[in-house]
Design an enzyme around this catalytic site. Structure first.
Site, PDB file in Angstrom:
ATOM      1  N   GLU A 360       0.785  -1.105  -0.018  1.00 40.54           N
ATOM      2  CA  GLU A 360      -0.014   0.127  -0.048  1.00 40.54           C
ATOM      3  C   GLU A 360       0.954   1.270  -0.152  1.00 40.54           C
ATOM      4  OE1 GLU A 360      -2.920  -0.059   2.882  1.00 40.54           O
ATOM      5  OE2 GLU A 360      -4.142  -1.747   1.839  1.00 40.54           O
ATOM      6  N   TYR A 421     -14.438  -1.281   5.326  1.00 47.53           N
ATOM      7  CA  TYR A 421     -14.127   0.288   5.398  1.00 47.53           C
ATOM      8  C   TYR A 421     -14.938   0.883   4.497  1.00 47.53           C
ATOM      9  CZ  TYR A 421      -9.793  -0.757   7.884  1.00 47.53           C
ATOM     10  OH  TYR A 421      -8.924  -1.123   8.935  1.00 47.53           O
TER      11      TYR A 421
END
Ligand code: GCU
Length: 724
Positions: A360, A421
């Site tokens: 990420e 999320y």
């Protein structure tokens, strides 16, 4: 022969050089408690370790100190003289003491886990524990010995190349030493070869090779090398062939072998990352029980003992360095040195299939030239040091799939959290189908996915963000099917097998923990979702598991009793009477009337499980975490909405098609974004994310953004005044 001394006891520790007074034993971290209690306030600084070395311990022609893990940087002193510095908290390094030894010797190590602009990791969702958290040893060798210093090398490198058709393997053994010749032994064959410029090499042929064949038959050979001086090194190795196909996924030894497994952080409750061999072995037992055939060892180099366990158990491993979340222009050299050490130290492990370049890394950094160049250098380094393995990287969900960074590693994976999320579960399916259609020649995997669950929280109407075990089960049931329907996914790794410490977190009723684990951080409790994967993957241990044991008090007349099993049929008994029998696979759901307290029993073949549940008059408040979100779900019932007008149950995309309604929600979104800084920027400029948000309902977006109940009601009233 080598004389190896483990320096476990008689250490002193202190947080300043002139106060090294606390007695400690290794392995040790100073963040075992404050790194796991939330508040993001754990001690990050310098810890000093000191220990006298006895004459016996330092006896030998050439003596080295070996540090298996010193986080995050270490300065090593002998009798006050600084001998070495090491930057990287997860790899081993050695320091030559000979030439600096005196009559009396004191070894001092300054270990530091402070913020840094040059050493990774610096921004991530896990605690950066500080300390000498793995073993420290003294290694005494003859004057002529194998290499000990360069990148923490084992001194011996074994490259098996398998010919599946001929059922043989060509095994190249290389060693590095300050001696004239080396005698090597592999599979009962011995060769003595010259050492040229400190490097020796021999090739062995193994006929009828016994393959390292994953969990079914992880066969290991041993290669040994020795010198006339008596110094000797050996390593185990495995003969196997890994391959990846963009359409068909992963292959082991020429057969389709979808990698389906989990991730693991190296910490546990109360110990931080200062783990014992028993801790590692216990974690591996969970991996075998759930039936995983692969592990992503995130986000850094794990202990040699754990890669050994993966070799022995046939678990295919994704290994990686902690180049994570935020790119640092001054950190390039550290990414290269950490990757050099990871590959040098772990090359011989047959379990390792890929080297992970980063995780990420675009989450908090733009895809600029420096970041791209850092990845190209890492990728080239991996191929130079190890032409036998593929490179990969784990990408954050908002990275556009046409980003140039995806063209650097050999294969890719994405970390996706739709349905946790943000967004809806089905957006995961859409993402991979769209990616695979757009890039049919690219290998793609699913490197992270998960939902937090606190075993204390339960609901008969589970929903995203409620931290219930029931929602974690709903989430993973969806993902399991999504994965089973997409064999092109080369590897999938649940995030995470275990809850782990992230001291910056304070949510879901726990302080300092990421609760996406299928097992709690103390390893005491397997959450219900653990058994879903066990039912899907474990083919050797017949079992049946009743979900909802911890959801004993149920305020309803009928309730769902969910059962996971790897058996084809389940019978459910209520108070001793057979209620129903179902045939099926993995998930079995029964509707059970609740009149009072009931003993529930599930049977599948010889396996059985029982639990007690009861009907209660009022909902058990102790099961609810996010009361605010729960209340929004309770008051907002789509049946009360005028369907001829807009409402918060419409998607952002639908609402934006109407000029007036669109203007209202855009104004609200802009206000919300201004409060969320960098993440909002990443969203604003990201077409892929904008598309995805367009498919989300306003209610989902508002709850995701933490909007309070009143503002949500207010917006709903306004939208209900606008005709579609
Ligand atoms: C990211 C990240 C993990 C983190 C996870 C989460 O994907 O790679 O390190 O723990 O999200 O938010 O749970």
């Amino acid at each position: 022969m080598r004389n190896i001394t483990l320096l476990q006891n008689d250490w002193r520790f202190g947080k300043s050089r002139d106060a090294i007074t606390e007695s400690v034993t290794l392995p040790h971290t100073w963040n075992a408690v404050d790194g796991q209690d939330g508040g993001n306030d754990y001690f990050r600084g310098t810890g000093w370790y000191e220990r006298e070395l006895t004459a016996e311990e330092t006896a030998g022609e050439d003596v080295y100190a070996e540090f298996a893990g010193a986080a995050m940087t270490a300065d090593v002193y002998l009798n006050g003289e600084k001998l070495a510095n090491h930057a990287g908290g997860y790899s081993a390094f050695r320091v030559r003491l000979t030439g600096h030894l005196a009559e009396q010797n004191v070894l001092t190590v300054a270990v530091d886990n402070s913020d840094s602009r040059t050493v990774y990791p610096q921004k991530a969702d896990f605690t950066f524990y500080g300390g000498l958290y793995r073993d420290v040893k003294l290694i005494a060798v003859p004057r002529e010995h194998f290499e000990l210093e360069k990148d923490g090398t084992p001194g011996i490198k074994v490259t098996p190349v398998v010919d599946l058709d001929k059922k043989c393997a060509a095994v190249t053994v290389e060693t590095w030493q300050n001696a004239a010749e080396v005698t090597m032994t592999v599979a009962g064959q011995t060769q003595t070869v010259p050492s040229e410029n400190g490097h020796a090499k021999a090739v062995f042929t193994i006929e009828n090779v016994h393959l390292w064949d994953g969990v079914d038959d992880p066969y290991l050979y041993t290669a040994t090398a020795c010198l006339a001086s008596g110094d000797e090194v050996s390593t185990r190795f495995g003969c196997r062939v890994f391959a990846c196909d963009p359409q068909k996924g992963f292959f082991l030894n020429g057969r389709s072998y979808p990698l389906r497994g989990v991730s693991r952080h190296q910490d546990r409750k109360g110990k931080g990352n200062a783990l014992s061999y028993e801790d590692h072995a216990s974690d591996m037992a969970f991996v075998r029980e759930i039936g995983a055939n692969t592990l992503r060892l995130a986000h850094y180099q794990h202990a040699q003992e754990f890669y050994d366990l993966c070799d022995e158990n046939g678990i295919v491993v994704w290994a990686e360095i902690p180049y994570i979340t935020m790119h640092m222009a001054e950190g390039r050299e550290n990414t290269l040195s950490q990757m050099r050490e990871l590959i040098t130290q772990c090359y011989n492990h047959p379990c390792i299939a890929v080297w992970g370049l980063s995780n990420e890394i675009t989450a908090a950094s733009p895809v600029n030239d420096d970041l791209l160049e850092n990845h190209r250098l890492l990728n080239d380094l991996c191929h130079r040091l190890d032409p036998t393995r593929l490179t990969t990287m784990a990408n954050v969900f908002m990275l556009e799939t046409d980003s140039p960074i995806l063209e650097i590693p050999d294969i890719n994976s994405y970390n996706l959290y739709f349905g946790w999320y943000l967004g809806e579960l089905s957006q995961t399916d859409e993402f991979f189908d769209e990616y695979h259609t757009t890039y049919p020649d690219r290998v793609i995997g699913f490197s992270e996915y998960g939902a937090d669950a606190n075993p204390a929280y339960h609901s008969s109407h589970p929903e995203k963000g409620d931290y219930t075990e029931e929602y974690q089960c709903v989430y993973h049931e969806h993902m399991l099917k999504m994965i089973e329907d997409r064999p092109f996914l080369w590897a999938t790794h649940v995030w995470n097998l275990f809850d782990f410490a992230a001291d910056g977190r304070d949510e879901g009723g726990k302080h300092g923990e990421n609760q996406k684990g299928l097992v709690t951080i103390d390893r005491q409790l397997r959450k219900d979702a653990f058994y879903l994967y066990k039912a899907a993957w474990n083919k050797t241990e017949p079992f049946v598991h009743l979900c909802g044991k911890r959801y004993a008090n149920r305020c309803e007349e009928e309730t769902d009793v969910k059962v996971y099993s790897n058996q084809p049929a389940v019978r459910l008994f209520v108070d001793g009477t057979l209620l129903a029998e179902q045939t099926g696979r993995t998930v079995f759901t029964f509707r059970v009337p609740l009149l009072g307290e009931h003993l529930i029993r599930a049977e599948a073949g010889e396996a059985s499980d029982t639990m007690c549940i009861r009907r209660v008059a009022e909902p058990d408040e102790s099961y609810v975490f996010n009361k605010a979100a729960a209340s929004v779900t309770n008051w907002f019932d789509a049946d009360d909405i005028d369907p001829t007008c807009f409402s918060i149950s419409d998607t952002l995309g639908e609402i934006r098609q109407h000029p007036q309604a669109g203007a209202i929600v855009d104004a609200m979104m802009a206000k919300g974004a201004s409060e969320r800084g960098d993440v909002a920027d990443a969203v604003k400029d990201n077409p892929a994310l904008q598309r995805m948000m367009g498919r989300m309902t306003m209610l989902s977006l508002l709850k995701q953004g933490g909007a309070d109940e009143e503002s949500i009601k207010q917006l709903n009233r306004i939208l209900q005044g606008i005709k579609k």
